[in-house]
Write an enzyme that holds these catalytic residues in place. Structure first.
Site, PDB file in Angstrom:
ATOM      1  N   GLU A  45     -11.939  -0.145   1.461  1.00 12.64           N
ATOM      2  CA  GLU A  45     -11.021   0.086   2.568  1.00 12.64           C
ATOM      3  C   GLU A  45     -10.591   1.553   2.562  1.00 12.64           C
ATOM      4  OE1 GLU A  45      -7.008  -1.782   2.495  1.00 12.64           O
ATOM      5  OE2 GLU A  45      -7.497  -2.387   4.534  1.00 12.64           O
ATOM      6  N   CYS A  54      -4.794  -2.874   8.764  1.00  9.04           N
ATOM      7  CA  CYS A  54      -5.481  -3.751   7.808  1.00  9.04           C
ATOM      8  C   CYS A  54      -6.691  -4.415   8.447  1.00  9.04           C
ATOM      9  CB  CYS A  54      -4.524  -4.766   7.213  1.00  9.04           C
ATOM     10  SG  CYS A  54      -3.465  -5.554   8.403  1.00  9.04           S
ATOM     11  N   LYS A  56      11.954  -5.133   1.316  1.00  8.87           N
ATOM     12  CA  LYS A  56      11.651  -3.882   0.618  1.00  8.87           C
ATOM     13  C   LYS A  56      10.603  -3.129   1.432  1.00  8.87           C
ATOM     14  CE  LYS A  56       9.303  -1.735  -1.923  1.00  8.87           C
ATOM     15  NZ  LYS A  56       8.692  -0.435  -1.505  1.00  8.87           N
ATOM     16  N   GLY A  75      -1.442  -6.683  -4.481  1.00 10.01           N
ATOM     17  CA  GLY A  75      -1.347  -8.119  -4.217  1.00 10.01           C
ATOM     18  C   GLY A  75      -1.645  -8.952  -5.463  1.00 10.01           C
ATOM     19  N   GLU A 129      -0.934 -10.800   2.388  1.00  3.84           N
ATOM     20  CA  GLU A 129      -1.797 -10.304   3.465  1.00  3.84           C
ATOM     21  C   GLU A 129      -2.289  -8.939   3.001  1.00  3.84           C
ATOM     22  OE1 GLU A 129      -3.019  -8.163   6.209  1.00  3.84           O
ATOM     23  OE2 GLU A 129      -1.136  -8.446   7.299  1.00  3.84           O
TER      24      GLU A 129
HETATM   25  P1  NAI Z   1       0.649  -0.592  -1.751  1.00  2.00           P
HETATM   26  O1  NAI Z   1       0.043  -1.929  -1.849  1.00  2.00           O
HETATM   27  O2  NAI Z   1       0.959   0.159  -3.008  1.00  2.00           O
HETATM   28  O3  NAI Z   1       2.020  -0.679  -0.936  1.00  2.00           O
HETATM   29  C1  NAI Z   1       2.452  -1.767  -0.132  1.00  2.00           C
HETATM   30  C2  NAI Z   1       3.884  -2.163  -0.485  1.00  2.00           C
HETATM   31  O4  NAI Z   1       3.904  -2.686  -1.805  1.00  2.00           O
HETATM   32  C3  NAI Z   1       4.880  -1.003  -0.488  1.00  2.00           C
HETATM   33  O5  NAI Z   1       6.141  -1.464  -0.034  1.00  2.00           O
HETATM   34  C4  NAI Z   1       4.959  -0.663  -1.965  1.00  2.00           C
HETATM   35  O6  NAI Z   1       6.167  -0.012  -2.305  1.00  2.00           O
HETATM   36  C5  NAI Z   1       4.874  -2.021  -2.592  1.00  2.00           C
HETATM   37  N1  NAI Z   1       4.447  -2.037  -3.992  1.00  2.00           N
HETATM   38  C6  NAI Z   1       3.636  -1.167  -4.637  1.00  2.00           C
HETATM   39  N2  NAI Z   1       3.499  -1.509  -5.920  1.00  2.00           N
HETATM   40  C7  NAI Z   1       4.227  -2.623  -6.116  1.00  2.00           C
HETATM   41  C8  NAI Z   1       4.476  -3.477  -7.240  1.00  2.00           C
HETATM   42  N3  NAI Z   1       3.953  -3.224  -8.439  1.00  2.00           N
HETATM   43  N4  NAI Z   1       5.265  -4.555  -7.079  1.00  2.00           N
HETATM   44  C9  NAI Z   1       5.797  -4.835  -5.876  1.00  2.00           C
HETATM   45  N5  NAI Z   1       5.614  -4.069  -4.780  1.00  2.00           N
HETATM   46  C10 NAI Z   1       4.832  -2.976  -4.894  1.00  2.00           C
HETATM   47  O7  NAI Z   1      -0.274   0.295  -0.840  1.00  2.00           O
HETATM   48  P2  NAI Z   1      -0.419   1.904  -0.901  1.00  2.00           P
HETATM   49  O8  NAI Z   1      -0.590   2.368  -2.320  1.00  2.00           O
HETATM   50  O9  NAI Z   1       0.713   2.482  -0.176  1.00  2.00           O
HETATM   51  O10 NAI Z   1      -1.777   2.138  -0.096  1.00  2.00           O
HETATM   52  C11 NAI Z   1      -3.019   2.191  -0.791  1.00  2.00           C
HETATM   53  C12 NAI Z   1      -4.108   1.505  -0.017  1.00  2.00           C
HETATM   54  O11 NAI Z   1      -3.804   0.138   0.138  1.00  2.00           O
HETATM   55  C13 NAI Z   1      -4.319   2.008   1.389  1.00  2.00           C
HETATM   56  O12 NAI Z   1      -5.133   3.137   1.428  1.00  2.00           O
HETATM   57  C14 NAI Z   1      -4.963   0.820   2.028  1.00  2.00           C
HETATM   58  O13 NAI Z   1      -6.332   0.799   1.733  1.00  2.00           O
HETATM   59  C15 NAI Z   1      -4.302  -0.355   1.353  1.00  2.00           C
HETATM   60  N6  NAI Z   1      -3.189  -0.894   2.177  1.00  2.00           N
HETATM   61  C16 NAI Z   1      -3.404  -1.992   2.932  1.00  2.00           C
HETATM   62  C17 NAI Z   1      -2.397  -2.460   3.758  1.00  2.00           C
HETATM   63  C18 NAI Z   1      -2.578  -3.638   4.620  1.00  2.00           C
HETATM   64  O14 NAI Z   1      -1.921  -3.756   5.648  1.00  2.00           O
HETATM   65  N7  NAI Z   1      -3.396  -4.594   4.276  1.00  2.00           N
HETATM   66  C19 NAI Z   1      -1.125  -1.771   3.861  1.00  2.00           C
HETATM   67  C20 NAI Z   1      -0.965  -0.664   2.968  1.00  2.00           C
HETATM   68  C21 NAI Z   1      -1.982  -0.246   2.180  1.00  2.00           C
END
Ligand code: NAI
Ligand code: MG
Length: 485
Positions: free
Chosen positions: A386, A287, A178, A236, A253
């Site tokens: 972050e 990250c 996904k 997470g 992660e």
């Molecule tokens: P997010 O955690 O919402 O998105 C990451 C993935 O999780 C995407 O594929 C999203 O569609 C999916 N996702 C979102 N809600 C979900 C749920 N309830 N169940 C299962 N999957 C779900 O991150 P977002 O909102 O795009 O970014 C927000 C902040 O998160 C960023 O500003 C950053 O600080 C952090 N982030 C950290 C990352 C890392 O590599 N550690 C990557 C992306 C975001």
């Protein structure tokens, strides 16, 4: 190069529209232009994809595939990615806004290496014979976990997909991937290339869609055995909680607020360069970004001056242009978030040395200038949360003990850097830092063989490396055989 962009859900080696018929738009953050409407996968499509993956796990074609053959399919997929590298790089740049140099030369090349590394592992997964008492033969088998749900974010869409898909397939699992709603395109293409490489139907399915629709359905699905997630700490926690209901194996992660510690006895020029890469590479949407730069007082003023000069040379431009160093922020929502943190930094009394402004290229796009805050204290919002943007927070310190204590005073523990010419000091700091990766006199190094993941709120489980792959993507069966006479 294929001329058409693939925008469908990829299930059982075929392209599908969403069951609902709905789509969502994916846009180019450097221009604001629509790239394409993409099939909006949701629960019904996840059902279909999981069904297909379960069929693959039950079929002799995949379940009993000779491991040498599995290795050769992974190698073939690496070749196809290499053959399509320019297309994949351009697609990633369009979708994410990162520079073509980063997506083509760094990301795609590392993805090729990653599939080759795990191709090499596929036929070396083996159990043990255990010397048990009594007339018995006891041996172990390393079996696949089953259906793996891989959920990846938008900052490294293809690379992070590969970090999960390559080891999962090497270990004989089937995957439902996904991708993030902001950047679905290279993942869909990966599904097509896997079919072209010869993977049987259902082995790799790709369902683009939103997190709270497709993502949540995947995590809750009883037909999924494990979830490998990369994303925010907030999501997470939701993933871990939801997955508990069906007792899925979970690895997370998550975010970071990584310290990059620069001692007065460092090679300061190298440290300025490394700290710049640490926070401005990938627009800071990394990250492991070295977002807290801890600098020893004796060199503090000098460092701030040199670092600001470097930030000013980190030029914004068309991400496809080879001279551009800073691409476009992935989305308008993320742009607002980053600019909000710039305001928070000013309000908390940090000194804005350079940057902190929205910028445009040809009057368009989500750009932010490379931003440097000095005189930051570790309690300020910009040092605690972050940001995921090109915003550096420089924090002064005095001596090794204070450096370690500031570095560890964070909820996160993903990565850290330390710069010094004193080897003993470097090793002591590396020992005492609470972080999953420590870089000494370098930053942002990765390899398929070296495990990557977090301490504390940065998650648990590791990506990359043979041991991490075995931990995540296999389960152990112990077999007892009574030996006659
Ligand atoms: P997010 O955690 O919402 O998105 C990451 C993935 O999780 C995407 O594929 C999203 O569609 C999916 N996702 C979102 N809600 C979900 C749920 N309830 N169940 C299962 N999957 C779900 O991150 P977002 O909102 O795009 O970014 C927000 C902040 O998160 C960023 O500003 C950053 O600080 C952090 N982030 C950290 C990352 C890392 O590599 N550690 C990557 C992306 C975001
Ligand atoms: Mg989100």
């Amino acid at each position: 190069m294929s001329t058409e962009i693939s925008t469908c859900i990829w299930i059982h080696n075929e392209a599908h529209d969403a069951a609902s018929g709905d789509t969502f738009d994916t846009t180019n953050p450097a221009t604001g232009d629509l790239i394409a409407p993409v099939a909006r996968g949701a629960a019904a499509d996840i059902d279909r994809a999981v069904d297909s993956a379960r069929q693959a796990m039950a079929s002799p074609a995949w379940r009993h595939m000779n491991p040498h053959k599995r290795a050769s399919l992974l190698w073939r997929l690496a070749d196809l990615i290499k053959e399509n590298a320019d297309e994949l790089g351009a697609l990633e740049t369009q979708d994410n806004g990162k520079t073509f140099f980063e997506s083509r030369k760094v990301d795609v090349n590392s993805v090729v290496a990653n599939f080759r590394y795990f191709a090499g592992m596929a036929d070396k997964i083996q159990g043990e014979t255990i010397p048990v008492p009594g007339p018995f033969l006891n041996y172990t088998l390393r079996e696949p976990v089953g259906v793996v749900g891989a959920i990846v974010p938008w900052n490294y869409p293809l690379s992070l997909a590969a970090w999960k898909v390559a080891p999962a397939l090497a270990c004989g699992n089937a995957v439902v991937l996904k991708p993030a709603e902001q950047t679905p395109l290279t993942a869909i293409r990966l599904g097509e290339l896997a079919a072209e490489a010869g993977f049987p139907p259902g082995v790799l399915n790709v369902v683009p869609g939103f997190g709270d629709e497709a993502g949540a359905a995947l995590v809750a699905h009883p037909g999924v055995d494990a979830i490998s997630f990369t994303g925010s700490t907030e999501v997470g926690k939701i993933v871990a909680r939801t997955a508990a209901d069906t007792l899925k194996k979970v690895s997370l992660e998550l975010g970071g607020k990584s310290p990059n510690i620069i001692f007065a006895d460092a090679d300061v020029r190298a440290a300025v360069r490394g700290a710049g890469t640490g926070i401005f590479y990938g627009k800071g949407e990394v990250c492991a970004a070295g977002s807290r730069i801890l600098v020893e007082r004796a060199i503090y003023d000098d460092f701030v001056e040199q670092f600001a000069a470097r930030a000013e040379k980190t030029t914004i431009g068309d991400p496809m242009d080879g001279t551009t160093r800073l691409g476009a922020i992935v989305s308008e929502a993320q742009l607002e978030r980053v600019l909000g943190y710039v305001e928070a930094g000013k309000n908390d009394g940090a000194r804005l040395v350079t940057g902190g402004e929205r910028a445009f290229v040809d009057g368009k796009g989500n750009f932010v200038t490379a931003t440097v805050f000095a005189d930051v204290s570790n309690e300020m919002t910009i040092a605690r949360e972050e940001i995921f943007g090109p915003v550096a927070a420089i924090i002064p310190f005095e001596g090794v003990d204070e450096a370690i204590s500031i570095a560890n005073a964070t909820e996160y523990g993903l990565a850290a850097g330390v710069w010094t010419r004193d080897a003993g000091k470097a090793l002591r700091v590396a020992r005492d830092l609470q972080a999953g990766t420590v870089w000494v006199n370098t930053y942002n190094q990765y390899d398929s063989g070296s495990p990557f993941g977090g301490y504390k709120a940065s998650g648990y489980g590791r990506d990359l490396g043979v041991q991490a792959a075995l931990d995540k993507y296999t389960q152990v069966k112990s077999v007892w055989v009574a030996v006659d006479g």
